[in-house]
Design a protein around this motif. Structure first.
Motif: not given
Length: 593
Positions: A480, A532, A542, A546, A559, A561, A571, A573
């Motif tokens: 990331i 994702t 990314i 995920n 994730l 975004i 982003t 997490i």
């Protein structure tokens, strides 16, 4: 040797029991259902036929009485009759003419009914039969049927049961007045016997042994085939109460004797109720016949099944016994035993499969040592493969010292940080690391990028101490951070800022990677979000991050975004909180710093 005890009940016996149960239970259930359904259907059919019959009988009775009323009304309005009756003294020729008209009116029914014409002053009377005493005007001029005639100009009906001098039983009278200038000059009466009722009722074709009873609105018995033994003039009170309580359905059952009763009523001012009665014994006898027949067929089917079942079972279990014998030999150690079956059914398939399995088993025994040797060889190759990363690390260490000797500090920094990343990769083969270790790796990576981009961006790392000992998947944050530098900060004009935050919220660990770079256009951001959700082998970093988080912890983590073009990207997490320390099972490489 086989140590298992044999089953107390053989497969043959179990199969025979199943055959018996499968044959007996359905036949018994079928017989019971057949008896119940046939009884119910038979009873419903009887009820339907009886109600339909009584409706038709009521209509037939209504037509019969209506015919007599119409004929009598026509007779009493005949001017010739009125003129002949109205004279002071009826002549013999007039008497003959009246008599002829009476016979014409009855149209050949004079032997069934009796018609009387009685002058109002009692000076003249004529009849097709014998005039009963109840029609003597001197004694009954304002009583019975005469009183009812005096009250109306229409044809009247009157319940009038009596037995004539000839022994004929009459049930009802149809009467009408003969008037001249509004004054009654005579009375015309037709007495209807029980035979007429019987003829009207018998006109309805029916296959049932049905009996009828006819009563008027006062429950006065006019015709009876059901209650003769009671010798009553009116329906008894108990039976009337039963009919009243069943008026909506117009049907009831009598227990003694067992009979089905239904009824209907004629229309008009003088309603007659027709009551029909059918013995229930017919339905019972029919149901018993069905039950006996069904029982006989069921017993024959069961006996046939019991005789044929052992023969069929033996033929079915013969190949199974051959398979069991072969399996017992194999269990005793004879792996060369084989099933000899030529059947093309499931047992033949099992036998062939067992033979094939035994062949494969012998082949597996033969190749087992070779596979073990290959496995040991593969382990040795894996050990040799570890020499290459060590060699690469040692080579980087040599480059670092040469760069130091020559004063090339950037190369020293990059090689040093890369060596730390490589050393961590070599010594730690686990999938999870402590957050403190992951942040340290990110620091090494950022140190390399700072050399590459010089003063292009500043970094601010804020991690709560409470989560430093928590365990997370390895390299879960670095992709990331790398994505933020390459796609967000690199293309920005001017200096950029990168922030990495981590904190504990409820039962979750949340990381935030935020940059103020060029941001992501809306369409591209939508494609990244879709990727994702369904990553593949060509997915961006990314998307793989995920996917790893969801595989580790479930669909509720992963994730998120957020980005705006020319503003920057954030982003998030999200992972579950876990402070279980990680045990290093692989050991460490020697430290060359």
């Amino acid at each position: 040797m086989r140590s298992e005890k044999k089953s107390k009940i053989s497969f043959f016996a179990k199969l025979f029991i199943c055959f018996a149960v499968i044959s007996i239970v359905p036949v018994a259930l079928l017989g019971t259902l057949t008896y119940i359904i046939s009884s119910n259907v038979s009873m419903r059919n009887v009820e339907y036929q009886a109600m339909n019959t009584v409706n038709n009988a009521t209509s037939s009775l209504e037509r019969t009485v209506g015919e007599y009323k119409s004929a009598l009304s026509y007779f009493c309005t005949d001017n010739e009759i009125i003129n002949m009756i109205s004279t002071n003294q009826v002549t013999e020729s007039s008497r003959t003419s009246i008599y002829q008209k009476m016979y014409i009116l009855l149209a050949g029914k004079s032997t069934k009914v009796a018609m009387h014409v009685i002058k109002a002053d009692g000076t003249f009377q004529i009849s097709t039969s014998v005039i009963p005493e109840v029609y003597t005007l001197k004694n009954h001029s304002d009583w019975g049927v005469f009183r009812k005639i005096n009250l109306t100009d229409d044809t009247v009906t009157y319940s009038n049961r009596y037995v004539s001098q000839t022994g004929k039983s009459y049930s009802m009278a149809v009467a009408h007045s003969i008037k001249q200038h509004g004054e009654i000059v005579a009375y015309a009466i037709i007495d209807i016997p029980a035979d007429v009722f019987q003829t009207a009722l018998d006109a309805v074709n029916v296959s049932l042994p049905i009996r009828y009873t006819i009563v008027d609105e006062n429950n006065y018995l006019l015709y009876d085939e059901n209650f003769i033994a009671l010798n009553e003039t009116f329906l008894n009170k108990e039976f009337r109460n039963q009919m009243t309580s069943s008026e909506q359905t117009r049907k009831l059952y009598l227990k003694d004797p067992q009979r089905f009763i239904t009824w209907n009523t004629t229309k008009g001012e003088y309603p007659l109720r027709v009551i029909s009665s059918i013995p229930v014994d017919l339905v019972v006898i029919n149901s018993n016949y069905i039950m006996v027949t069904t029982f006989a067929v069921a017993m024959a089917a069961i006996l046939l099944c019991l005789v044929l079942s052992p023969i069929i079972i033996r033929s079915l279990t013969k190949p199974l016994n051959a398979i069991v014998r072969t399996m017992n030999k194999v269990q005793d150690g004879d792996t060369h035993a084989r099933v000899s079956l030529k059947n093309n059914d499931e047992f033949g398939y099992i036998g062939k499969s067992l033979n094939s399995m035994l062949d494969n088993l012998n082949e597996l025994f033969a190749t087992n040592l070779e596979k073990q040797n290959r496995l040991r060889l593969a382990e040795l190759k894996a050990l040799y493969a570890q020499i290459n990363p060590h060699f690469l690390y040692n080579t980087l260490d040599s480059i670092k010292w040469l760069a130091k000797l020559n004063g090339v500090d950037d190369i020293v920094l990059i090689v040093s940080q890369l060596g730390k990343l490589l050393k961590n990769s070599i010594r730690n083969q686990k999938d999870s690391v402590l957050i403190s270790e992951e942040i340290s790796l990110i620091g090494n990576y950022l140190a390399i990028q700072k050399v590459r981009y010089s003063d292009k961006f500043d970094v601010d790392i804020q991690i709560e101490e409470s989560i430093l000992d928590c365990v997370v998947p390895k390299f879960i944050i670095q992709p990331i951070v790398e994505n933020a530098i390459i796609h967000g900060i690199e293309d920005k004009v001017g200096k950029a800022h990168l922030m990495i935050k981590g904190w504990h919220e409820e039962n979750k660990i949340i990381f935030e990677v935020k940059d103020d770079g060029v941001g992501i256009p809306g369409e591209k951001l939508d494609r990244i979000r879709k990727l994702t959700q369904a990553p593949n082998d060509d997915s961006i970093g990314i998307a793989n991050v995920n996917k790893r988080i969801k595989l580790y912890y479930g669909e509720e983590y992963g994730l998120e975004i957020k980005s705006a073009e020319n503003i920057g990207t954030i982003t998030y997490i999200t992972m579950p909180f876990s402070n279980t320390p990680l045990t290093d099972e692989e050991g460490e490489l020697p430290n060359h710093d």
